[in-house]
Design a protein around this motif. Sequence first.
Motif, PDB file in Angstrom:
ATOM      1  N   GLU A 240       0.819  -1.200   0.000  1.00  0.00           N
ATOM      2  CA  GLU A 240       0.000   0.000   0.000  1.00  0.00           C
ATOM      3  C   GLU A 240       0.859   1.259   0.000  1.00  0.00           C
ATOM      4  N   SER A 241       1.870   1.310   0.858  1.00  0.00           N
ATOM      5  CA  SER A 241       2.724   2.500   0.920  1.00  0.00           C
ATOM      6  C   SER A 241       3.518   2.665  -0.371  1.00  0.00           C
ATOM      7  N   PHE A 242       3.933   1.555  -0.946  1.00  0.00           N
ATOM      8  CA  PHE A 242       4.662   1.622  -2.218  1.00  0.00           C
ATOM      9  C   PHE A 242       3.777   2.220  -3.315  1.00  0.00           C
ATOM     10  N   ARG A 243       2.514   1.792  -3.362  1.00  0.00           N
ATOM     11  CA  ARG A 243       1.613   2.312  -4.397  1.00  0.00           C
ATOM     12  C   ARG A 243       1.393   3.811  -4.234  1.00  0.00           C
ATOM     13  N   TYR A 244       1.291   4.268  -2.988  1.00  0.00           N
ATOM     14  CA  TYR A 244       1.090   5.708  -2.776  1.00  0.00           C
ATOM     15  C   TYR A 244       2.347   6.508  -3.115  1.00  0.00           C
ATOM     16  N   LYS A 245       3.518   5.896  -2.947  1.00  0.00           N
ATOM     17  CA  LYS A 245       4.751   6.557  -3.379  1.00  0.00           C
ATOM     18  C   LYS A 245       4.774   6.695  -4.898  1.00  0.00           C
ATOM     19  N   CYS A 246       4.322   5.640  -5.562  1.00  0.00           N
ATOM     20  CA  CYS A 246       4.229   5.701  -7.027  1.00  0.00           C
ATOM     21  C   CYS A 246       3.262   6.810  -7.441  1.00  0.00           C
ATOM     22  N   LEU A 265      -2.520   3.283 -12.815  1.00  0.00           N
ATOM     23  CA  LEU A 265      -1.719   3.963 -13.830  1.00  0.00           C
ATOM     24  C   LEU A 265      -0.332   4.307 -13.292  1.00  0.00           C
ATOM     25  N   ALA A 266      -0.271   4.734 -12.029  1.00  0.00           N
ATOM     26  CA  ALA A 266       1.009   5.131 -11.430  1.00  0.00           C
ATOM     27  C   ALA A 266       1.941   3.937 -11.253  1.00  0.00           C
TER      28      ALA A 266
END
Length: 914
Positions: A240-246, A265-266
């Motif tokens: 989850e945190s990785f996706r928000y960083k992306c 998309l990110a």
Amino acid sequence: MGVRGLQGFVGSTCPHICTVVNFKELAERHRNKHPGGTPTIVVDAMCCLRYWYTPESWICGGQWREYFSALRDFVKTFTAVGIKLVFFFDGMVEQAKRDEWVKRRLKNNREISRIFHYIKSHKEQPGRNMFFIPSGLAIFTRFALKTLGQETLCSLQEADYEVASYGLQNNCLGVLGEDTDYLIYDTCPYFSIGDLCLESLNTVMLCREKLCESLGISLADLPLLACLLGNDIIPEGMFESFRYKCLSSYTSVKENFDKKGNIILAVADHISKVLRLHQGEKKLEEMLPLGPNKALFYKGVASYLLPGQISPWFFQKPKGLITLDKQVVSMNSDPESEQEVPMCTDPESKQGVPMCTDPESKQGVPVCTDPESKQGVLMCTDPESKQGVPVCTDPECKQGVLVCTDPESKQGVPVCTDPESKQGVPICIDQESKQGVPMCTDPESKQGVPMCTDPESKQGVPMCTDPESKQGVPMCTDPESKQGVPMCIDPESKQGVPVCIDPESKQGVHSKSKQEVPMCTHTEIKQKLPLGADPEFELEAPMCTDPAVKQQDLMNMEPEVKQVTMVSDPEILKVARAQHVQAESYLVYNIMSSGEIECSNTLEDALDQALPSQAFVYRPVRQRVYSLLLGDGRDGTSTCPTVKEWFVYSGNPLRHPDLVRPLQMNIPGGTPNLKLLWLNQEPGIQGRRLDALLGCFDLSSSREELQAVENPFKALCCLLIYLFVQVDTLCLEDLHAFIAQALCLQGKSTVQLADLQLDYIDPRAVQLGSLLVRGLTTLVLVNSACGFPWRMSDFMPWNVFDGKLFHQKYLQAEKGYTVEALVEQNRSRLTKFHTLKSVVCKACVKENRRIISRQLWRSHQPGRWGRQGSGSHRTSSGYSRAGQGQHWRDQGPGNRQYEPDHWRRHSSSSGWSN
């Protein structure tokens, strides 16, 4: 199901990947392209159950005649345009997906609770928005499709992998289902069952190539994307945190897209612009925050690789070799030969290193000077120390191998790197495999001995070669002879145990006690590892189906992986496996192979404690089946086996399975073995099979009465006797309703059943309907285990049960209708009614169970129908004839081992909490 958020993303953000197609037209094109071939659609049946169940009523236990009719129409429609259907069902739940299975079951529990609350408040069936598929729908759909002549297969793992494999390898028209995982698999086209219009044969095709184009990634990137988004193996919260960083670094956020759409998309953008820069050079754990989830993540990616496919995201670069792509090459003089030699720059030390041309790869390779021979020796960079290490060329594989100097012989010895200690370990070349094998020095002979790694201690253990299998076997030193002796791992102590060779079987047996116990490892069960997978992560290989079944030869059985099973007889195991794959049995192979089974949710009222859960009612039957299939450990030659049960019932948090032990059977003449029941075709064996079936229900004393009953009521009577003996809150009115609906069902058409109208819905009748249907699935299990003494059709629900019809008879019996009214004034049915009732009542009397009217019960036994009634389950000690079993109220979570039925929850001593 499938990839988190992808279904919504496709619908809202990328609708252009969905194309309306017509199956009839696609079939015509396929025939033109492949003359003589049959257009085939492989169907993920588990995804289609909701689509197929079209009857309006679903709350009363299932409208099975109507459902069977709907399936028949579905099959006919495709057959009419020349399309063949192949149906796949889930055969077992993979361990990697167990958490997701539990999560869904607990969610279903909450849904069922809301359904019963609605029924009690409104006395009617909830709307379709609260629809819950009838109990046993998946099991009976298999047999319905087989009855309709369809090729129906049961998977040896989650069905989606085998569906995708079958579609790819058999050049199928496409996959029909409703699971976004089929957008990730690189297989044949994916069609939506949810968008199928049966009249026109139009549906939606979801194009994975268009999806990749929209996301800016390739087909090979889709498994990586699926795991970063979360799926049935990778929990959604893991990255989850990785996706928000992306998302925070993504520069093309679309304001008109929802948040989940922008996240997808990110992440795709990060894959294409960041990760791909280092593809093939760095491992994923060097580019992603995998942490302790590394092995699980690799397993998730590998789960999408079909036979013959590889992933560019698995690190393929040989360890210990450095590339010269970015090195500056110069010339220098060799002081020994006084010749000009090429030089390259070591990227770590920044110093010049001599190099020569590798004759195999034609590329420059660094060299160093051997102090003994004064000749140039190839070298590579050790990934741990970052220093140059000499290498020699393996004559078999033609690749460079690290070398070190043997202190005894002063000669170069090939070495490999131990993954645990990160240190060099000498190796020798195995004559069979022609591959390097780690070795250690025998203190007695001072010679090199091959070794392998002990999985428990992670230390090197000497090994020898098994003359039969030609494979390495761990060994220890015999203190008497000072010679190496083969050993195996004791499953109890996890320590090595010496093995002696049985002169008859040529196989090893260990003797921890005075009795020799053969190992239960079989090479019959073979598994397929995804190609390109990094073996460091010990990926759990998907199992393929029975190679003996031609249409199921889905995979080329490349690497052979031994699987420990509950049963040691390979012939019996092979039969069980074939029947499982062909969807002819239920749970038998699961019990015999893994010793683990599951049962999904049932429409049961958690607040009504007067009726026990079906999980407990039928547990004694399952325990006797375990005894038949696995033995009960009472012969003294083996330990008592234990089966893990994941059964859903009120109060069970499903954190751990229930550990259930076999229950001894009482069969005249003793318990027959499986070879007799399954393989013997002599005329008298059918009687032994029937004895075994009745023994599983503990109804051997009622054999003659049941034999006199005509089909299809014989199996129903067996089930009713068992139910009424087990559950003493069942009354005469319940028995009348069960028998009357079965008799009236025979004379009613599908249209008549569909037109039935009920005055209201009773929550107790809802649970009774589900209880009977679960009993029918239990009959399928028992009949399979006993070698099919009865025809399966005799307990298919469309022949003996209809939910609405039972509900109608239940309400009528509650109102005091006469028997004549219950059988609709039909004299022939009335005669049969009294015959069947007499069989059930007499058998119950033999078990000290007298069935009485609810009115009589209420007047003489006030309070017994309340929630806390203590005598509502006949298997409690003192009620059952054999004194075997346990009161259902005492079988909830937290209970320890119970005698004499030998079942228990996981105890803390076994590593599980109660």
